[in-house]
Design a protein around this motif. Structure first.
Motif, PDB file in Angstrom:
ATOM      1  N   PRO A  63       0.839  -1.202   0.000  1.00 28.98           N
ATOM      2  CA  PRO A  63       0.000   0.000   0.000  1.00 28.98           C
ATOM      3  C   PRO A  63       0.876   1.255   0.000  1.00 28.98           C
ATOM      4  O   PRO A  63       2.026   1.208   0.439  1.00 28.98           O
ATOM      5  CB  PRO A  63      -0.800  -0.108   1.302  1.00 28.98           C
ATOM      6  CG  PRO A  63      -0.101  -1.115   2.138  1.00 28.98           C
ATOM      7  CD  PRO A  63       0.759  -1.952   1.247  1.00 28.98           C
ATOM      8  N   ASP A  64       0.330   2.358  -0.502  1.00 27.72           N
ATOM      9  CA  ASP A  64       1.053   3.626  -0.456  1.00 27.72           C
ATOM     10  C   ASP A  64       1.151   4.086   0.993  1.00 27.72           C
ATOM     11  O   ASP A  64       0.313   3.731   1.826  1.00 27.72           O
ATOM     12  CB  ASP A  64       0.323   4.696  -1.279  1.00 27.72           C
ATOM     13  CG  ASP A  64       0.372   4.382  -2.771  1.00 27.72           C
ATOM     14  OD1 ASP A  64       1.161   3.514  -3.185  1.00 27.72           O
ATOM     15  OD2 ASP A  64      -0.382   5.025  -3.527  1.00 27.72           O
ATOM     16  N   VAL A  65       2.170   4.877   1.287  1.00 31.37           N
ATOM     17  CA  VAL A  65       2.373   5.350   2.659  1.00 31.37           C
ATOM     18  C   VAL A  65       2.094   6.841   2.767  1.00 31.37           C
ATOM     19  O   VAL A  65       2.119   7.568   1.783  1.00 31.37           O
ATOM     20  CB  VAL A  65       3.799   5.044   3.182  1.00 31.37           C
ATOM     21  CG1 VAL A  65       4.021   3.546   3.271  1.00 31.37           C
ATOM     22  CG2 VAL A  65       4.859   5.713   2.326  1.00 31.37           C
ATOM     23  N   HIS A  66       1.857   7.242   4.000  1.00 31.43           N
ATOM     24  CA  HIS A  66       1.514   8.620   4.303  1.00 31.43           C
ATOM     25  C   HIS A  66       2.777   9.383   4.698  1.00 31.43           C
ATOM     26  O   HIS A  66       2.969   9.720   5.856  1.00 31.43           O
ATOM     27  CB  HIS A  66       0.499   8.619   5.445  1.00 31.43           C
ATOM     28  CG  HIS A  66      -0.529   9.690   5.319  1.00 31.43           C
ATOM     29  ND1 HIS A  66      -1.243   9.890   4.174  1.00 31.43           N
ATOM     30  CD2 HIS A  66      -0.950  10.631   6.196  1.00 31.43           C
ATOM     31  CE1 HIS A  66      -2.077  10.899   4.351  1.00 31.43           C
ATOM     32  NE2 HIS A  66      -1.909  11.370   5.565  1.00 31.43           N
ATOM     33  N   LEU A  67       3.670   9.585   3.749  1.00 26.87           N
ATOM     34  CA  LEU A  67       4.913  10.314   4.004  1.00 26.87           C
ATOM     35  C   LEU A  67       5.356  10.898   2.669  1.00 26.87           C
ATOM     36  O   LEU A  67       5.395  10.185   1.667  1.00 26.87           O
ATOM     37  CB  LEU A  67       5.997   9.373   4.553  1.00 26.87           C
ATOM     38  CG  LEU A  67       7.376   9.954   4.827  1.00 26.87           C
ATOM     39  CD1 LEU A  67       7.318  11.063   5.871  1.00 26.87           C
ATOM     40  CD2 LEU A  67       8.327   8.879   5.327  1.00 26.87           C
ATOM     41  N   ASP A  68       5.635  12.177   2.674  1.00 25.75           N
ATOM     42  CA  ASP A  68       6.057  12.872   1.468  1.00 25.75           C
ATOM     43  C   ASP A  68       7.263  12.163   0.836  1.00 25.75           C
ATOM     44  O   ASP A  68       8.214  11.799   1.534  1.00 25.75           O
ATOM     45  CB  ASP A  68       6.428  14.317   1.858  1.00 25.75           C
ATOM     46  CG  ASP A  68       6.946  15.100   0.679  1.00 25.75           C
ATOM     47  OD1 ASP A  68       6.145  15.385  -0.222  1.00 25.75           O
ATOM     48  OD2 ASP A  68       8.151  15.406   0.670  1.00 25.75           O
ATOM     49  N   ALA A  69       7.219  11.979  -0.488  1.00 23.91           N
ATOM     50  CA  ALA A  69       8.278  11.255  -1.199  1.00 23.91           C
ATOM     51  C   ALA A  69       9.650  11.880  -0.961  1.00 23.91           C
ATOM     52  O   ALA A  69      10.646  11.174  -0.775  1.00 23.91           O
ATOM     53  CB  ALA A  69       7.968  11.200  -2.696  1.00 23.91           C
ATOM     54  N   THR A  70       9.723  13.208  -0.963  1.00 21.76           N
ATOM     55  CA  THR A  70      11.014  13.886  -0.773  1.00 21.76           C
ATOM     56  C   THR A  70      11.563  13.624   0.623  1.00 21.76           C
ATOM     57  O   THR A  70      12.765  13.411   0.805  1.00 21.76           O
ATOM     58  CB  THR A  70      10.863  15.408  -0.996  1.00 21.76           C
ATOM     59  OG1 THR A  70      10.260  15.611  -2.271  1.00 21.76           O
ATOM     60  CG2 THR A  70      12.205  16.112  -0.956  1.00 21.76           C
ATOM     61  N   GLN A  71      10.686  13.621   1.611  1.00 23.80           N
ATOM     62  CA  GLN A  71      11.151  13.359   2.979  1.00 23.80           C
ATOM     63  C   GLN A  71      11.591  11.906   3.147  1.00 23.80           C
ATOM     64  O   GLN A  71      12.608  11.629   3.782  1.00 23.80           O
ATOM     65  CB  GLN A  71      10.065  13.732   3.978  1.00 23.80           C
ATOM     66  CG  GLN A  71       9.865  15.240   4.025  1.00 23.80           C
ATOM     67  CD  GLN A  71       8.842  15.656   5.056  1.00 23.80           C
ATOM     68  OE1 GLN A  71       7.755  15.087   5.139  1.00 23.80           O
ATOM     69  NE2 GLN A  71       9.183  16.642   5.845  1.00 23.80           N
ATOM     70  N   PRO A  99       3.212   4.712   8.381  1.00 24.61           N
ATOM     71  CA  PRO A  99       1.777   4.446   8.287  1.00 24.61           C
ATOM     72  C   PRO A  99       1.303   4.453   6.831  1.00 24.61           C
ATOM     73  O   PRO A  99       1.774   5.251   6.027  1.00 24.61           O
ATOM     74  CB  PRO A  99       1.127   5.630   9.042  1.00 24.61           C
ATOM     75  CG  PRO A  99       2.229   6.248   9.829  1.00 24.61           C
ATOM     76  CD  PRO A  99       3.509   5.938   9.129  1.00 24.61           C
ATOM     77  N   VAL A 100       0.404   3.513   6.533  1.00 24.22           N
ATOM     78  CA  VAL A 100      -0.140   3.471   5.177  1.00 24.22           C
ATOM     79  C   VAL A 100      -1.170   4.577   5.036  1.00 24.22           C
ATOM     80  O   VAL A 100      -1.767   5.026   6.011  1.00 24.22           O
ATOM     81  CB  VAL A 100      -0.768   2.088   4.835  1.00 24.22           C
ATOM     82  CG1 VAL A 100       0.291   1.015   4.882  1.00 24.22           C
ATOM     83  CG2 VAL A 100      -1.908   1.763   5.749  1.00 24.22           C
ATOM     84  N   GLY A 101      -1.349   5.006   3.771  1.00 23.39           N
ATOM     85  CA  GLY A 101      -2.313   6.058   3.492  1.00 23.39           C
ATOM     86  C   GLY A 101      -3.727   5.566   3.722  1.00 23.39           C
ATOM     87  O   GLY A 101      -3.991   4.367   3.695  1.00 23.39           O
ATOM     88  N   GLY A 102      -4.639   6.497   3.953  1.00 21.49           N
ATOM     89  CA  GLY A 102      -6.039   6.155   4.192  1.00 21.49           C
ATOM     90  C   GLY A 102      -6.699   5.696   2.913  1.00 21.49           C
ATOM     91  O   GLY A 102      -6.350   4.662   2.356  1.00 21.49           O
ATOM     92  N   GLN A 103      -7.630   6.476   2.427  1.00 24.01           N
ATOM     93  CA  GLN A 103      -8.309   6.140   1.176  1.00 24.01           C
ATOM     94  C   GLN A 103      -7.313   6.261   0.039  1.00 24.01           C
ATOM     95  O   GLN A 103      -6.502   7.154   0.020  1.00 24.01           O
ATOM     96  CB  GLN A 103      -9.489   7.107   0.954  1.00 24.01           C
ATOM     97  CG  GLN A 103     -10.464   7.169   2.108  1.00 24.01           C
ATOM     98  CD  GLN A 103     -11.019   5.787   2.462  1.00 24.01           C
ATOM     99  OE1 GLN A 103     -11.395   5.028   1.595  1.00 24.01           O
ATOM    100  NE2 GLN A 103     -11.033   5.450   3.736  1.00 24.01           N
ATOM    101  N   HIS A 104      -7.400   5.370  -0.907  1.00 21.82           N
ATOM    102  CA  HIS A 104      -6.499   5.447  -2.057  1.00 21.82           C
ATOM    103  C   HIS A 104      -6.993   6.504  -3.020  1.00 21.82           C
ATOM    104  O   HIS A 104      -7.579   6.220  -4.049  1.00 21.82           O
ATOM    105  CB  HIS A 104      -6.376   4.083  -2.753  1.00 21.82           C
ATOM    106  CG  HIS A 104      -5.584   3.122  -1.946  1.00 21.82           C
ATOM    107  ND1 HIS A 104      -4.206   3.142  -1.938  1.00 21.82           N
ATOM    108  CD2 HIS A 104      -5.939   2.147  -1.094  1.00 21.82           C
ATOM    109  CE1 HIS A 104      -3.767   2.196  -1.125  1.00 21.82           C
ATOM    110  NE2 HIS A 104      -4.800   1.591  -0.604  1.00 21.82           N
TER     111      HIS A 104
END
Length: 156
Positions: A36-44, A148-153
């Motif tokens: 699943p995608d995560v809740h963290l900015d790609a650059t960070q 943490p994984v992202g909420g709704q996709h």
């Protein structure tokens, strides 16, 4: 903002390709399918990984060239986090230093500022994640980032 962990790992490995080649480090990656995608900015996330991998390269500088191995794995814990681990085959972190490695200004490197891991720890924590040293011994170290994984996709 949702981020694909595999994409960031591949980008960071491309950015560090020259350093890895010069240091003669062999790299292995292992990603669980359908992460699943995560809740963290790609650059960070990129900054955190750059720091962890550069530290791993440094940690392996004193081991034999043929023994320099970097392993990156990503898996879903089945609940709410993607676990991303960075494993090196360096000398390990001495026991007396392990509890201080995330402290600001603590460094074992000549010319090091001691901010890399402290900043990484804060960035990950600010997004509800955890950065920890899972293992360190004479065969190397494993750092794990739980994100943490992202909420709704949604299409962010």
């Amino acid at each position: 903002m949702l981020t694909r962990v595999e994409d960031v790992v591949r980008l960071v490995l491309r950015l560090l390709q020259h350093d890895l080649q010069i240091s003669e480090v062999s790299v292995a990656t292992e990603f669980q399918d359908n992460l699943p995608d995560v809740h963290l900015d790609a650059t960070q996330l990129q900054q955190v990984l750059l720091n962890l991998i550069k530290n791993a390269i440094d940690a392996m500088s004193s081991v034999a060239r043929e023994a320099r191995r970097l392993r990156l794995t990503a898996s879903f814990d089945g609940h709410a986090s993607v676990l991303l681990s960075v494993e090196d085959s360096g000398r390990g972190i001495p026991v007396k230093e392990r509890e201080r490695i995330f402290d600001p200004f603590f460094t074992t490197k000549t010319g090091g500022m001691g901010l890399g891991l402290a900043i990484c720890f804060t960035v990950v924590a600010n997004h509800g994640g955890k950065l920890r040293l899972v293992k360190s011994d004479s065969d190397g170290s494993i750092f794990e980032v739980a994100i943490p994984v992202g909420g709704q996709h949604s299409a962010e």
